[in-house]
Write a protein that holds these residues in place. Sequence first.
Motif: not given
Length: 292
Positions: A38, A41-43, A53, A56, A125
Amino acid sequence: MHDVIIIGGSYAGMAVALQLVRARRQVLVIDAGRRRNRFADASHGFLGQDGADPAEIARTAREQLSAYPTLDWIEGTAAGASGMRDAFHVTTTDGARHEGRRLLFATGVSDALPSIHGLAERWGRSVFHCPYCHGYELDRGQIGVIATGPMSVHQAQMVAEWGETTLFTNASVAPDATERADLAARGVAVEETTIARLDGVAGVVLADGRRLDFAGLFTLPANAPATPVATTLGCELAETAFGTQIRTDGAKETSVPGAFACGDVARMPHSVSLAVADGAFAGMAIHRSLVF
C-alpha cells in the motif's frame, strides 16, 4: 455454509476467489484492507500491469469479482478460526461467526523493518526489498543495501546487477574473507560505520557524520504472518531465511486438512505476480479437494 472462506482479499486471495466463483462455488472473502504494498506508487514486473498503481490493480480485480453472484465479501478482520475439514468456523472482530467447508489463508506478511530513524517513512518509496520489482527504475544509479543479517550479503551480490552498490553492515553482519572477495569482484563496497538515520530521498547519514546519497536503498525485513489467525487453527509454521511462513504441501494445503494457504504468507520470494500465480493454483487445488 460457504464452500470456501478466504481470509485476506489482496492479490493472492482474489486470485483464489476468481477460480472458485468461476466454478460456481459459494465463496466468502474476509478482508482487513491492508495490502502489503500500500506504500508503493507503482507495481512492476507483473505482465500486462507493469508500472500500474497497485491500488488500481486491486480495485479492478475486486470490481471484476463482484460480477459473480456466488461471491460474498466482508470488510473486516478475522479474529480466530476453528473446526475441521467440511466444518470450519471463522470469527471476526465484530463477533460474527462464519462457516465453510474449506479455509484459505492469504493474510500476507508483516515486515519488521530495521530500527533506523527515517526508514519506515521511506519503505516502499525509496527503500525496497525486491530488485526485480524496483531495481530497473533506479536507472543504474548508486544503490545502498542496509544489512539485517547474513542474507544481506546475498542481497548485495544480487542488487549489484542493477547499479554500483554499497553494503552497510550496520552491526548486523560480518562478511568473511570469501564473501568480501566476492563482493569486491562484483564492485560492491562494504561500509562498516553504523547508520545514524536516513535523510532526503535515499540519503544515508552515518554515525561519524558522513552522508552518502543513493538512487534507492534495499533491505531485508523479517517476515511473519500478518495475523496469528492461522496458528489459532493449529497450522504449522515454517522457518525461512527471511522469517516464518505457513507450512504447505505441493497442493497448498496446510498441516490442518482442508485448510490452505497461499501468497506471501506461504511462499518465497514475494511479488504481486507470484502472489497471483500462487493464488490461482491454490484456487484450483481447493476446488479439486471439493470435487474429489
